[in-house]
Design a protein around this motif. Sequence first.
Motif, PDB file in Angstrom:
ATOM      1  N   HIS A 160      33.897 -35.087 -50.973  1.00 39.28           N
ATOM      2  CA  HIS A 160      34.832 -34.265 -51.746  1.00 39.28           C
ATOM      3  C   HIS A 160      34.878 -32.849 -51.161  1.00 39.28           C
ATOM      4  O   HIS A 160      33.909 -32.393 -50.548  1.00 39.28           O
ATOM      5  CB  HIS A 160      34.377 -34.147 -53.207  1.00 39.28           C
ATOM      6  CG  HIS A 160      34.511 -35.409 -53.980  1.00 39.28           C
ATOM      7  ND1 HIS A 160      33.705 -36.493 -53.766  1.00 39.28           N
ATOM      8  CD2 HIS A 160      35.361 -35.748 -54.968  1.00 39.28           C
ATOM      9  CE1 HIS A 160      34.056 -37.465 -54.602  1.00 39.28           C
ATOM     10  NE2 HIS A 160      35.065 -37.032 -55.335  1.00 39.28           N
ATOM     11  N   TRP A 164      34.725 -31.559 -61.465  1.00 38.15           N
ATOM     12  CA  TRP A 164      33.827 -32.510 -60.830  1.00 38.15           C
ATOM     13  C   TRP A 164      32.706 -31.861 -60.010  1.00 38.15           C
ATOM     14  O   TRP A 164      31.775 -32.549 -59.604  1.00 38.15           O
ATOM     15  CB  TRP A 164      34.593 -33.520 -59.966  1.00 38.15           C
ATOM     16  CG  TRP A 164      35.505 -32.955 -58.924  1.00 38.15           C
ATOM     17  CD1 TRP A 164      36.856 -32.851 -58.994  1.00 38.15           C
ATOM     18  CD2 TRP A 164      35.136 -32.429 -57.635  1.00 38.15           C
ATOM     19  NE1 TRP A 164      37.357 -32.294 -57.838  1.00 38.15           N
ATOM     20  CE2 TRP A 164      36.324 -32.029 -56.994  1.00 38.15           C
ATOM     21  CE3 TRP A 164      33.922 -32.262 -56.969  1.00 38.15           C
ATOM     22  CZ2 TRP A 164      36.328 -31.469 -55.718  1.00 38.15           C
ATOM     23  CZ3 TRP A 164      33.927 -31.696 -55.704  1.00 38.15           C
ATOM     24  CH2 TRP A 164      35.111 -31.302 -55.084  1.00 38.15           C
ATOM     25  N   ALA A 198      43.620 -38.200 -54.993  1.00 39.83           N
ATOM     26  CA  ALA A 198      42.430 -37.815 -54.243  1.00 39.83           C
ATOM     27  C   ALA A 198      42.661 -36.560 -53.395  1.00 39.83           C
ATOM     28  O   ALA A 198      41.776 -35.730 -53.257  1.00 39.83           O
ATOM     29  CB  ALA A 198      41.983 -38.971 -53.353  1.00 39.83           C
ATOM     30  N   ARG A 252      34.597 -41.428 -47.241  1.00 38.92           N
ATOM     31  CA  ARG A 252      35.024 -42.220 -48.404  1.00 38.92           C
ATOM     32  C   ARG A 252      35.256 -43.675 -48.014  1.00 38.92           C
ATOM     33  O   ARG A 252      34.949 -44.584 -48.774  1.00 38.92           O
ATOM     34  CB  ARG A 252      36.286 -41.627 -49.031  1.00 38.92           C
ATOM     35  CG  ARG A 252      36.000 -40.386 -49.844  1.00 38.92           C
ATOM     36  CD  ARG A 252      37.232 -39.931 -50.581  1.00 38.92           C
ATOM     37  NE  ARG A 252      36.916 -38.802 -51.444  1.00 38.92           N
ATOM     38  CZ  ARG A 252      37.600 -38.494 -52.524  1.00 38.92           C
ATOM     39  NH1 ARG A 252      38.649 -39.216 -52.889  1.00 38.92           N
ATOM     40  NH2 ARG A 252      37.250 -37.456 -53.250  1.00 38.92           N
ATOM     41  N   HIS A 293      37.159 -28.851 -52.002  1.00 41.14           N
ATOM     42  CA  HIS A 293      38.238 -28.137 -52.675  1.00 41.14           C
ATOM     43  C   HIS A 293      38.400 -26.779 -52.026  1.00 41.14           C
ATOM     44  O   HIS A 293      37.499 -26.287 -51.332  1.00 41.14           O
ATOM     45  CB  HIS A 293      37.977 -27.999 -54.189  1.00 41.14           C
ATOM     46  CG  HIS A 293      36.792 -27.161 -54.534  1.00 41.14           C
ATOM     47  ND1 HIS A 293      36.827 -25.792 -54.534  1.00 41.14           N
ATOM     48  CD2 HIS A 293      35.526 -27.511 -54.881  1.00 41.14           C
ATOM     49  CE1 HIS A 293      35.634 -25.319 -54.880  1.00 41.14           C
ATOM     50  NE2 HIS A 293      34.824 -26.350 -55.084  1.00 41.14           N
TER      51      HIS A 293
END
Length: 133
Positions: A103, A113, A60, A35, A105
Amino acid sequence: MILYEVMCIATAIYFEARGEPLVGRFAVAEVVVNRMNDPRYPSDACSVVYDGGETYRECAFSFYCDGKSDQPDTDSVAWYSAKRVAQAVYEGRSAPVVGDATHYHAKRVRPDWVRGSHVVATVANHIFYEGVK
Protein backbone atom coordinates in the motif's frame (compact mmCIF):
# COMPACT_ATOMS: atom_id res chain seq x y z
CA MET A 1 6.62 -7.27 -27.20
CA ILE A 2 5.02 -5.85 -24.07
CA LEU A 3 2.53 -8.03 -22.22
CA TYR A 4 -0.96 -6.84 -21.35
CA GLU A 5 -0.11 -7.13 -17.63
CA VAL A 6 2.89 -4.85 -18.12
CA MET A 7 0.60 -2.30 -19.75
CA CYS A 8 -1.68 -2.36 -16.68
CA ILE A 9 1.30 -1.74 -14.38
CA ALA A 10 2.49 1.02 -16.71
CA THR A 11 -0.93 2.65 -16.53
CA ALA A 12 -0.76 2.68 -12.73
CA ILE A 13 2.74 4.17 -12.86
CA TYR A 14 1.70 6.78 -15.40
CA PHE A 15 -1.27 8.04 -13.41
CA GLU A 16 0.05 7.52 -9.88
CA ALA A 17 3.69 8.56 -10.25
CA ARG A 18 4.53 10.12 -13.62
CA GLY A 19 5.61 13.34 -11.89
CA GLU A 20 7.78 11.46 -9.40
CA PRO A 21 11.49 10.75 -9.74
CA LEU A 22 12.38 7.42 -11.35
CA VAL A 23 12.67 5.69 -7.97
CA GLY A 24 9.06 6.68 -7.20
CA ARG A 25 7.87 5.07 -10.41
CA PHE A 26 9.70 1.87 -9.51
CA ALA A 27 8.11 1.97 -6.05
CA VAL A 28 4.56 2.12 -7.44
CA ALA A 29 5.29 -0.76 -9.82
CA GLU A 30 6.64 -2.82 -6.91
CA VAL A 31 3.41 -2.34 -4.97
CA VAL A 32 1.45 -3.81 -7.88
CA VAL A 33 3.78 -6.81 -8.13
CA ASN A 34 3.82 -7.25 -4.33
CA ARG A 35 0.04 -7.45 -4.37
CA MET A 36 0.16 -10.00 -7.17
CA ASN A 37 2.31 -12.16 -4.89
CA ASP A 38 0.09 -11.66 -1.82
CA PRO A 39 -2.79 -14.17 -1.48
CA ARG A 40 -5.13 -11.39 -0.28
CA TYR A 41 -5.12 -9.82 -3.74
CA PRO A 42 -5.65 -10.96 -7.33
CA SER A 43 -2.71 -12.75 -8.89
CA ASP A 44 -2.55 -10.80 -12.15
CA ALA A 45 -1.48 -7.19 -12.63
CA CYS A 46 -4.62 -5.92 -14.34
CA SER A 47 -6.90 -7.32 -11.65
CA VAL A 48 -4.68 -5.75 -8.98
CA VAL A 49 -4.67 -2.35 -10.66
CA TYR A 50 -8.42 -2.30 -11.26
CA ASP A 51 -9.38 -4.05 -8.00
CA GLY A 52 -12.35 -2.64 -6.09
CA GLY A 53 -14.16 -1.02 -8.98
CA GLU A 54 -14.55 2.59 -9.93
CA THR A 55 -16.16 3.81 -6.71
CA TYR A 56 -14.17 6.39 -4.74
CA ARG A 57 -12.51 4.85 -1.65
CA GLU A 58 -13.16 1.34 -2.94
CA CYS A 59 -10.63 1.29 -5.75
CA ALA A 60 -7.09 0.10 -5.12
CA PHE A 61 -5.45 2.90 -7.10
CA SER A 62 -7.00 6.36 -7.01
CA PHE A 63 -6.56 7.13 -10.72
CA TYR A 64 -9.14 4.46 -11.51
CA CYS A 65 -11.91 6.07 -9.49
CA ASP A 66 -11.15 9.79 -9.78
CA GLY A 67 -13.66 10.37 -12.57
CA LYS A 68 -10.95 11.35 -15.06
CA SER A 69 -9.86 9.57 -18.22
CA ASP A 70 -7.73 6.47 -17.67
CA GLN A 71 -6.12 6.75 -21.09
CA PRO A 72 -2.45 7.77 -20.96
CA ASP A 73 -0.86 10.07 -23.49
CA THR A 74 0.80 7.28 -25.44
CA ASP A 75 3.07 9.71 -27.30
CA SER A 76 4.59 11.11 -24.11
CA VAL A 77 7.96 10.49 -22.52
CA ALA A 78 6.11 9.71 -19.28
CA TRP A 79 4.25 6.81 -20.95
CA TYR A 80 7.47 5.48 -22.51
CA SER A 81 9.17 5.59 -19.10
CA ALA A 82 6.19 3.95 -17.36
CA LYS A 83 6.29 1.03 -19.82
CA ARG A 84 10.05 0.52 -19.35
CA VAL A 85 9.76 0.62 -15.54
CA ALA A 86 6.74 -1.68 -15.55
CA GLN A 87 8.49 -4.25 -17.70
CA ALA A 88 11.66 -4.21 -15.57
CA VAL A 89 9.73 -4.69 -12.30
CA TYR A 90 7.37 -7.30 -13.78
CA GLU A 91 10.35 -9.31 -15.06
CA GLY A 92 12.23 -8.99 -11.75
CA ARG A 93 15.02 -6.94 -13.30
CA SER A 94 15.08 -4.15 -10.72
CA ALA A 95 16.47 -3.68 -7.24
CA PRO A 96 13.80 -3.49 -4.51
CA VAL A 97 12.80 0.01 -3.43
CA VAL A 98 9.91 -0.59 -1.02
CA GLY A 99 10.43 -4.18 0.14
CA ASP A 100 7.13 -5.96 0.76
CA ALA A 101 4.94 -2.84 0.66
CA THR A 102 1.43 -3.48 -0.58
CA HIS A 103 0.00 0.00 0.00
CA TYR A 104 0.97 3.63 -0.37
CA HIS A 105 -0.60 7.04 -0.28
CA ALA A 106 0.35 10.59 -1.10
CA LYS A 107 1.89 12.52 1.80
CA ARG A 108 -0.96 15.04 1.65
CA VAL A 109 -3.58 12.50 2.81
CA ARG A 110 -3.91 10.10 5.75
CA PRO A 111 -6.23 7.19 4.96
CA ASP A 112 -7.90 5.18 7.74
CA TRP A 113 -6.09 1.99 6.75
CA VAL A 114 -2.69 3.30 7.93
CA ARG A 115 -3.50 2.54 11.58
CA GLY A 116 -1.50 -0.49 12.67
CA SER A 117 0.51 -0.57 9.45
CA HIS A 118 4.28 -0.35 9.19
CA VAL A 119 5.94 2.38 7.11
CA VAL A 120 8.67 0.82 4.99
CA ALA A 121 9.68 3.80 2.88
CA THR A 122 8.96 7.36 1.95
CA VAL A 123 9.71 7.96 -1.69
CA ALA A 124 9.21 11.46 -3.06
CA ASN A 125 5.56 12.36 -2.40
CA HIS A 126 4.37 8.90 -1.30
CA ILE A 127 4.55 6.85 1.89
CA PHE A 128 4.72 3.05 1.49
CA TYR A 129 3.40 0.46 3.97
CA GLU A 130 3.41 -3.24 4.73
CA GLY A 131 1.26 -5.09 7.22
CA VAL A 132 -1.94 -3.36 6.16
CA LYS A 133 -4.97 -5.28 7.43
